[in-house]
Design an enzyme around this catalytic site. Structure first.
Site, PDB file in Angstrom:
ATOM      1  CB  SER A  17     104.901 164.747  -9.258  1.00 33.45           C
ATOM      2  OG  SER A  17     104.519 163.501  -9.146  1.00 33.45           O
ATOM      3  CG  HIS A  41     100.835 166.524 -10.191  1.00 37.20           C
ATOM      4  ND1 HIS A  41      99.911 166.818 -10.777  1.00 37.20           N
ATOM      5  CD2 HIS A  41     101.287 165.130 -10.754  1.00 37.20           C
ATOM      6  CE1 HIS A  41      99.690 166.087 -11.925  1.00 37.20           C
ATOM      7  NE2 HIS A  41     100.408 165.094 -11.772  1.00 37.20           N
ATOM      8  CG  ASP A  43     101.359 161.629 -10.498  1.00 42.17           C
ATOM      9  OD1 ASP A  43     100.673 161.915 -11.619  1.00 42.17           O
ATOM     10  OD2 ASP A  43     102.594 162.140 -10.351  1.00 42.17           O
ATOM     11  CG  MET A  45      99.966 155.979 -11.856  1.00 39.97           C
ATOM     12  SD  MET A  45     101.555 155.467 -12.076  1.00 39.97           S
ATOM     13  CE  MET A  45     102.055 157.141 -12.322  1.00 39.97           C
ATOM     14  CG  HIS A  74      97.568 163.197 -13.676  1.00 36.76           C
ATOM     15  ND1 HIS A  74      98.860 162.975 -13.859  1.00 36.76           N
ATOM     16  CD2 HIS A  74      96.790 162.644 -14.463  1.00 36.76           C
ATOM     17  CE1 HIS A  74      98.951 162.520 -15.139  1.00 36.76           C
ATOM     18  NE2 HIS A  74      97.466 162.250 -15.506  1.00 36.76           N
ATOM     19  CG  MET A  76      97.626 158.953 -14.970  1.00 39.39           C
ATOM     20  SD  MET A  76      99.196 158.969 -14.475  1.00 39.39           S
ATOM     21  CE  MET A  76      99.496 159.593 -12.871  1.00 39.39           C
ATOM     22  CG  MET A 144      99.884 163.131 -19.817  1.00 38.90           C
ATOM     23  SD  MET A 144     100.227 163.687 -18.142  1.00 38.90           S
ATOM     24  CE  MET A 144     101.967 162.579 -17.954  1.00 38.90           C
ATOM     25  CG  ASP A 182     102.577 165.153 -14.963  1.00 37.63           C
ATOM     26  OD1 ASP A 182     103.763 164.937 -14.739  1.00 37.63           O
ATOM     27  OD2 ASP A 182     101.662 164.727 -14.651  1.00 37.63           O
ATOM     28  CB  SER A 205     112.699 162.207 -11.027  1.00 39.84           C
ATOM     29  OG  SER A 205     112.423 162.626 -12.315  1.00 39.84           O
TER      30      SER A 205
HETATM   31  C1  DX5 Z   1     103.666 160.124 -15.084  1.00 38.62           C
HETATM   32  C2  DX5 Z   1     102.964 161.047 -13.908  1.00 38.62           C
HETATM   33  C3  DX5 Z   1     103.884 162.352 -13.674  1.00 38.62           C
HETATM   34  C4  DX5 Z   1     105.367 161.944 -13.302  1.00 38.62           C
HETATM   35  C5  DX5 Z   1     106.570 162.882 -13.053  1.00 38.62           C
HETATM   36  O1  DX5 Z   1     103.109 159.026 -15.075  1.00 38.62           O
HETATM   37  O2  DX5 Z   1     101.804 161.720 -14.097  1.00 38.62           O
HETATM   38  O3  DX5 Z   1     103.402 163.059 -12.610  1.00 38.62           O
HETATM   39  O4  DX5 Z   1     105.520 161.149 -12.089  1.00 38.62           O
HETATM   40  O5  DX5 Z   1     107.621 162.458 -12.872  1.00 38.62           O
HETATM   41  P1  DX5 Z   1     108.813 163.146 -13.455  1.00 38.62           P
HETATM   42  O6  DX5 Z   1     108.976 164.665 -13.305  1.00 38.62           O
HETATM   43  O7  DX5 Z   1     109.869 162.380 -12.804  1.00 38.62           O
HETATM   44  O8  DX5 Z   1     108.693 162.853 -15.018  1.00 38.62           O
HETATM   45 ZN    ZN Z   2     100.927 163.400 -13.045  1.00 34.80          ZN
END
Ligand code: DX5
Ligand code: ZN
Length: 229
Positions: A17, A41, A43, A45, A74, A76, A144, A182, A205
């Site tokens: 990610s 991946h 993300d 938001m 993804h 969100m 999730m 995830d 991370s």
């Molecule tokens: C959560 C995201 C994930 C997240 C993963 O809101 O959809 O993809 O960033 O990060 P780690 O692996 O650090 O939990």
């Molecule tokens: Zn994600």
């Protein structure tokens, strides 16, 4: 649209990610982990469905110059339907929408019509029966393992019951469906998720926040594969 094959359904995959990457050096960060990357991946938001904002289609388009991997986006977002076309045009290969936003059947149809691989996501407290009716119409189920919005949160082991339920359903009906997890995935939790039935592991991370992201991704793969044998 860039046509990039996701690979065989159900195969084990690591999907780093980029949320935990250095956004000022995103191209470099993505290139340096490429050898240990199956999918990337992305993300997205919107500051509404989740209390955070991240990136959108222009960043996906820029990333395309640095990576030829399958872009697993993804979304969100409260209104993902407004942006599916923009993501498809920018080089997204798959888009995953959240079941909690509603209008799921239409979103699946719209994403499909755009030539996208289609994913459906469920938050940790969303029951399996909310996604069950759609399993035959999607390519990926994202369960999730944290509440979405931020990287670096702790893995919620209680979601594994849902992963097991999904895997049983997929196997029983021979569904062509990937099961992705995830949130909080690292060398300790990846084997737990794989044993429960997940085959796509997203990790932010545990890869990008490490001193050597490539080595961290390799370690994650090794930990997960060890759970398969
Ligand atoms: C959560 C995201 C994930 C997240 C993963 O809101 O959809 O993809 O960033 O990060 P780690 O692996 O650090 O939990
Ligand atoms: Zn994600």
């Amino acid at each position: 649209m860039t046509v990039i094959d996701a690979g065989p359904v159900g195969e084990f995959r690591i999907a780093p990610s980029i949320l935990s990457a250095d956004f000022g050096n995103l191209g470099y960060d993505v290139e340096r982990i490429d050898a240990e990357t199956d999918w990337l991946h992305v993300d997205v938001m919107d500051g509404h469905f989740v209390p955070n904002v991240s990136i959108g289609p222009p960043v996906v388009a820029s990333l395309r110059r640095y990576s030829s991997r399958f872009f697993d986006c993804h979304l969100m977002m409260s209104e993902p339907g407004r942006y599916l076309e923009a993501f498809a045009r920018s080089g997204a290969n798959g888009c995953t929408v959240h079941v909690e936003v509603g209008g799921t059947a239409q979103l699946i149809e719209d994403a499909r019509a755009l030539g996208l691989r289609v994913g459906l996501a469920a938050n940790p407290d969303t029951p399996f029966h909310a996604v069950a009716p759609f399993l035959g119409d999607i390519d990926l189920l994202l369960l999730m393992t944290v509440f979405p919005g931020f990287g670096g949160q702790s893995f919620m082991a209680e979601v594994m019951e849902k992963v097991e339920e999904a895997r049983r359903e997929v196997d029983r009906n021979s569904l062509a469906l990937d099961i992705e997890v995830d949130g909080g995935i690292d060398v300790a939790t990846a084997p737990i998720a794989v044993r429960a039935g997940a085959n796509v592991l997203v990790a932010g991370s545990a890869i990008f926040a490490r001193e050597d992201p490539l080595a961290a991704a390799a370690a994650l793969r090794a930990a997960a594969v060890s759970a398969l044998t």
